[in-house]
Design a protein around this motif. Structure first.
Motif, short mmCIF file in Angstrom:
data_model
loop_
_atom_site.label_atom_id
_atom_site.label_comp_id
_atom_site.label_asym_id
_atom_site.label_seq_id
_atom_site.Cartn_x
_atom_site.Cartn_y
_atom_site.Cartn_z
N ASP A 124 0.81 -1.22 0.00
CA ASP A 124 0.00 0.00 0.00
C ASP A 124 0.85 1.27 0.00
OD1 ASP A 124 -2.40 -1.46 0.06
OD2 ASP A 124 -2.26 -1.66 2.25
N GLY A 125 2.18 1.11 -0.03
CA GLY A 125 3.06 2.27 0.00
C GLY A 125 3.34 2.79 1.39
N LYS A 126 2.92 2.03 2.42
CA LYS A 126 3.15 2.43 3.81
C LYS A 126 4.59 2.10 4.20
CE LYS A 126 1.71 1.57 8.51
NZ LYS A 126 1.08 0.59 9.39
N GLU A 127 5.22 3.03 4.88
CA GLU A 127 6.59 2.87 5.33
C GLU A 127 6.68 1.78 6.40
OE1 GLU A 127 9.66 5.86 7.48
OE2 GLU A 127 8.51 6.71 5.81
N LEU A 128 7.55 0.78 6.14
CA LEU A 128 7.72 -0.31 7.11
C LEU A 128 8.97 -0.12 7.97
CD1 LEU A 128 6.90 -3.35 4.79
CD2 LEU A 128 5.45 -2.37 6.58
N GLY A 129 10.06 0.34 7.36
CA GLY A 129 11.32 0.50 8.08
C GLY A 129 12.44 0.83 7.12
N THR A 130 13.64 0.91 7.65
CA THR A 130 14.81 1.23 6.83
C THR A 130 15.92 0.23 7.08
OG1 THR A 130 15.71 2.73 8.51
CG2 THR A 130 14.32 3.72 6.81
N LEU A 131 16.75 0.08 6.05
CA LEU A 131 17.95 -0.76 6.13
C LEU A 131 19.13 0.08 5.67
CD1 LEU A 131 16.57 -4.02 4.46
CD2 LEU A 131 16.96 -3.65 6.90
N ALA A 132 20.22 0.03 6.40
CA ALA A 132 21.43 0.74 6.01
C ALA A 132 22.24 -0.11 5.04
CB ALA A 132 22.27 1.08 7.24
N PHE A 133 22.94 0.52 4.11
CA PHE A 133 23.78 -0.21 3.16
C PHE A 133 24.93 -0.84 3.94
CE2 PHE A 133 27.18 -0.43 -0.09
CZ PHE A 133 26.54 -1.31 -0.95
N GLY A 134 25.11 -2.16 3.74
CA GLY A 134 26.15 -2.89 4.47
C GLY A 134 27.36 -3.25 3.62
N GLY A 135 27.32 -2.97 2.33
CA GLY A 135 28.46 -3.23 1.47
C GLY A 135 28.17 -4.24 0.37
N LYS A 136 29.13 -4.37 -0.51
CA LYS A 136 29.02 -5.31 -1.63
C LYS A 136 29.82 -6.57 -1.30
CE LYS A 136 28.08 -2.03 -5.19
NZ LYS A 136 26.76 -2.30 -5.69
N GLY A 137 29.37 -7.68 -1.85
CA GLY A 137 30.12 -8.92 -1.74
C GLY A 137 30.31 -9.43 -0.33
N SER A 138 29.26 -9.36 0.48
CA SER A 138 29.41 -9.79 1.88
C SER A 138 29.23 -11.28 2.04
CB SER A 138 28.42 -9.05 2.76
OG SER A 138 27.10 -9.25 2.32
#
Length: 138
Positions: A124-138
């Motif tokens: 529905d387009g409702k904000e659930l939360g956020t995730l910070a970028f943790g990097g590439k190739g983890s």
């Protein structure tokens, strides 16, 4: 005479500055180099969130597949990007983990903000939360 020369030099400097500013929008004008942040905005592949016990995370692969966890349940599916990220066929295990918010399992779309934050939204387009970028190739 000295004042005349100083005024002429000042006017010439001002004219040069104005003419340079006016031509900076030309197609042939040099463009700023893309920063690491703008590259992340264009290429969301990598880890978002933290793989620490009980933490939500998504890992977006180059082939369009995603894996992740809401902090308890494993997530799998696919993703694609146009203006925003779209999560398709998102499936989740259904284990019960006391004290874990399963918000990430309801993800439908996401927007990348400032190149290092993924804003996750439901269908529905409702904000659930956020995730910070943790990097590439983890």
């Amino acid at each position: 005479m000295e004042r005349f020369l100083l005024r002429s030099a000042a006017l010439a400097t001002a004219f040069t500055a104005v003419s340079c500013a006016a031509t900076s929008n030309d197609p042939g004008a040099s463009k700023p180099i893309e920063s690491e942040t703008s590259v992340i905005l264009q290429d969301p592949v990598g880890l978002w969130g933290s793989k620490e016990q009980g933490q939500p995370w998504l890992e977006l692969a180059e082939d369009g597949k995603l894996t992740g966890s809401d902090g308890c349940n494993r997530l799998t599916g696919s993703w694609n990007a146009s203006e925003d990220l779209q999560f398709d066929a998102l499936a989740s295990t259904k284990m019960f983990c006391e004290g874990v918010d399963d918000w990430l399992s309801r993800a439908a779309t996401a927007k990348l903000e400032d190149g290092n934050t993924m804003l996750v939204l439901d269908a529905d387009g409702k904000e659930l939360g956020t995730l910070a970028f943790g990097g590439k190739g983890s």
